[in-house]
Design a protein around this motif. Structure first.
Motif, PDB file in Angstrom:
ATOM      1  N   UNK A 165       1.091  -1.425  -0.007  1.00  0.00           N
ATOM      2  CA  UNK A 165       0.238   0.059   0.241  1.00  0.00           C
ATOM      3  C   UNK A 165       0.578   1.387  -0.286  1.00  0.00           C
ATOM      4  N   UNK A 166       0.295   2.322  -0.634  1.00  0.00           N
ATOM      5  CA  UNK A 166       1.373   2.821  -0.620  1.00  0.00           C
ATOM      6  C   UNK A 166       0.762   4.047   0.623  1.00  0.00           C
ATOM      7  N   UNK A 167       0.547   3.731   1.242  1.00  0.00           N
ATOM      8  CA  UNK A 167       0.153   4.848   2.048  1.00  0.00           C
ATOM      9  C   UNK A 167       0.961   5.488   3.073  1.00  0.00           C
ATOM     10  N   UNK A 202       5.553  -3.143   9.062  1.00  0.00           N
ATOM     11  CA  UNK A 202       6.668  -2.194   8.373  1.00  0.00           C
ATOM     12  C   UNK A 202       6.882  -3.492   6.937  1.00  0.00           C
ATOM     13  N   UNK A 203       7.123  -4.125   7.149  1.00  0.00           N
ATOM     14  CA  UNK A 203       7.444  -4.913   6.177  1.00  0.00           C
ATOM     15  C   UNK A 203       5.911  -5.892   4.812  1.00  0.00           C
ATOM     16  N   UNK A 204       6.138  -5.069   3.715  1.00  0.00           N
ATOM     17  CA  UNK A 204       5.009  -6.085   2.709  1.00  0.00           C
ATOM     18  C   UNK A 204       5.231  -6.750   2.028  1.00  0.00           C
ATOM     19  N   UNK A 205       3.710  -7.952   1.169  1.00  0.00           N
ATOM     20  CA  UNK A 205       4.921  -8.682   1.100  1.00  0.00           C
ATOM     21  C   UNK A 205       4.730  -7.954  -1.109  1.00  0.00           C
ATOM     22  N   UNK A 206       5.886  -8.881  -1.085  1.00  0.00           N
ATOM     23  CA  UNK A 206       5.618  -8.684  -2.815  1.00  0.00           C
ATOM     24  C   UNK A 206       4.983  -9.102  -3.747  1.00  0.00           C
ATOM     25  N   UNK A 207       4.681  -8.501  -4.795  1.00  0.00           N
ATOM     26  CA  UNK A 207       3.618  -9.420  -5.278  1.00  0.00           C
ATOM     27  C   UNK A 207       3.934  -8.550  -6.742  1.00  0.00           C
TER      28      UNK A 207
END
Length: 608
Positions: free
Chosen positions: A36-38, A120-125
């Motif tokens: 998410x680019x939030x 803080x670490x988001x999944x890569x997709x």
């Protein structure tokens, strides 16, 4: 697929919950591992009594001169929507800056929450495997062709689309059938990206538009009122390849929209519906429920026009505007505002001032940017902003803005608002040329509304048991009668096309509310015959006995020889029984007494 559901669990009656929706959604995404680019959040800002307020109460909203909901990240404003009472561009810009400052505080809080939860670490997709060689090949092969074609300034969107499609097909023809079929998805994607880049570069470099217009030029406009001669009001407004056919219908209080929201209850006497059928864009699609787009565009147009409507005392109608978009190539909601304004004036609704609307676009790349007036559908799709602004000559009445780029300076916003003002004035000139002011009177077939007030204690008598009296009046006259209790009086709306119908209702209500006066003459109707006399309704809902001895100076042996049910008879009220309240009537008291007349012994109800 990602789905965020926002549910209002609880709330107090004086706090609007809508401005908290983005804060809730952004917080939910922050504590997940979803990319998410939030963070992003939103606030409502109003201007009331010379002061800006963030997230005000419902009570404070009632008198607000400006009411905006603003969404933004820490760095950029992303969305604006709201309504204003003819406020200036400068005041709106100030509101946006203050709202953004409040949003930054909320975004910082969301970031702190994200840190605390440890997400803080988001999944890569990535949903696709890219082919950089194919991407480069497409760019090198078609970029200049798309640039040169865009520069031709073709106004017809169908021809323009066919031209870009031909460029793509020409490239595909250079590939083997196997490669073309295997990479069909990526070819479409990379060509679209190249087409978008070429078009944007052309506008920024050449300072001309896809259809050949200057940056601030409005498409050709034609408009006409009274387009549908049997409607209460109608107008057609065409701007380029966008056309709205709009009708205005005037109804009674029974047609009011009932509002039953989570926090707001009441009635709405101004309704605007916006219909966007598939054929308006050359598409085949099923007609199902009202779409989100139709609701949003209709709400924007409603907000734009409601600011100039007359008061309920000046216009006692429920007003319904319906905009049918017959063709669309951008700015159909703004065409609805313009057509709606003309339809209101055509219907004879005394709006305070004409309103027009315009959709502004933006193309920005690095230090270069261009603000576009009256954008096409392609410019909306390929551009960075869709900023709709409506207003009168004296200020803004509504706005809606969506931003698709990462940054939007206040300098660009100021330029867009100033250019929108120029466009609005140009469109207002055409609206005023089409119909300079509201028509002096309503159309002959528009129902007329006459108001009257009665003492509160007579409301029940006018309605009658189970609504019997009012239903009979409506059936006999063809009028619609609406009664509301307001304070110590009953306010009655009598609605009918025929003046005689209105007059008949007024006479009946006056009769019901009249206090019978002894010695006064009335015109009555025989309702019932008995051996001892006739019962005559001399006022609506009020019957009196016309005794056989009071029919004539001459002796009457059989009442049925003189009257039948339904006959009209003039009578005089001669007595009101103090115990029972019954009325005694006389017809002979209105007749000259015969010379030499000798009084006879009075007869009782049981005597003949």
């Amino acid at each position: 697929e990602v789905q965020v559901q926002i549910t209002l669990i609880s709330g107090d009656q004086n706090t609007p919950p809508d401005a908290l929706a983005a804060l809730a959604a952004s917080s939910a995404l922050a504590v997940s591992d979803i990319p998410f680019n939030g963070p992003v959040s939103e606030v409502r800002i109003i201007y009331v009594d010379g002061v800006f307020k963030i997230n005000p109460s419902l009570k404070e909203l009632e008198n607000a001169e400006l009411d905006l909901i603003v969404a933004a990240t820490k760095d950029n404003i992303m969305m604006v929507e709201g309504e204003m009472k003819e406020t200036s561009e400068e005041l709106m810009l100030e509101a946006l800056k203050l709202a953004h400052n409040a949003i930054k505080t909320q975004c910082n809080a969301i970031s702190e929450l994200e840190q605390e939860v440890g997400k803080t670490q988001k999944r890569e997709y990535c949903h696709e495997n890219n082919n950089e060689e194919l991407r480069e090949n497409i760019h090198n092969s078609v970029y200049q062709k798309c640039y040169d074609f865009a520069k031709q300034g073709i106004a017809n969107k169908t021809l323009r689309s066919e031209g870009f499609t031909a460029i793509k097909e020409e490239f595909i023809s250079t590939l083997s059938e196997e490669v073309a079929a295997e990479n069909a998805f990526l070819i479409d994607k990379y060509f679209h990206d190249t087409e978008k880049e070429a078009m944007r570069d052309m506008v920024l470099n050449e300072r001309v538009r896809l259809d050949g217009r200057k940056l601030n030029e409005i498409r050709p406009i034609w408009a006409e009122t009274d387009y549908l001669p049997t409607t209460h009001g109608s107008a057609i407004f065409t701007r380029g390849e966008t056309q709205s056919l709009t009708t205005c219908t005037l109804g009674t209080k029974l047609d009011e929209q009932i509002i039953d929201g989570a926090m707001i209850e009441g009635k709405n006497n101004f309704i605007l519906h916006y219909n966007f059928p598939g054929f308006s864009t050359g598409e085949v699609k099923p007609n199902r429920g009202t779409s989100r787009r139709e609701i949003g565009h209709g709400n924007l147009a409603m907000r734009a026009l409601k600011q100039v409507l007359p008061s309920a005392e000046e216009c006692p109608y429920t007003i319904r505007i319906v905009s049918d978009i017959l063709e669309s190539n951008g700015s159909s909601s703004m065409a609805t505002v313009c057509a709606g304004c003309l339809a209101l004036m055509d219907a004879g609704v005394k709006i305070r001032k004409p309103v027009s609307g315009i959709a502004m676009g933006l193309i920005a790349k690095g230090d270069k940017w261009a603000v576009l007036s009256d954008i096409l559908g392609d410019e909306d799709h390929l551009g960075d902003m869709d900023f709709k602004v409506t207003g009168t000559r004296d200020g803004i009445t509504a706005c809606q803005m969506d931003i698709k780029c990462d940054g939007l300076s206040y300098d660009i916003l100021a330029k867009a608002l100033a250019q929108a003002n120029e466009g609005r004035m140009h469109i207002l000139n055409i609206i005023e040329e089409t119909l300079p002011q509201p028509r002096e009177d309503y159309k002959p077939f528009v129902p007329r509304v006459v108001k009257m007030t009665i003492p509160k204690e007579f409301i029940g008598a006018v309605i009658g048991p189970g609504g019997k009296i009012i239903q009979e009046m409506q059936k006999e006259t063809g009028a619609v009668i609406v009664i509301e209790e307001k304070g110590d009086v009953g306010v009655i709306d009598i609605v009918a096309v025929n003046k005689d119908s209105i007059d008949a209702v007024i006479a009946k209500i006056n009769g019901i509310t009249a206090i019978p006066e002894i010695g006064k003459e009335y015109e009555g109707v025989v309702k019932n015959l008995q051996t001892f006399g006739a019962f005559v309704e001399f006022l609506p809902g009020k019957d009196g006995l016309l005794h056989v001895s009071e029919i004539s100076w001459a002796r009457v042996d059989n009442v049925e020889d003189v009257y039948k049910v339904g006959d009209k008879v003039n009578v005089k009220l001669i007595e009101v029984d103090k115990k029972t309240g019954k009325f005694k009537l006389s017809h002979k008291a209105l007749l000259p007494k015969p010379e030499g007349y000798v009084e006879r012994a009075p007869r009782t109800e049981n005597s003949r």
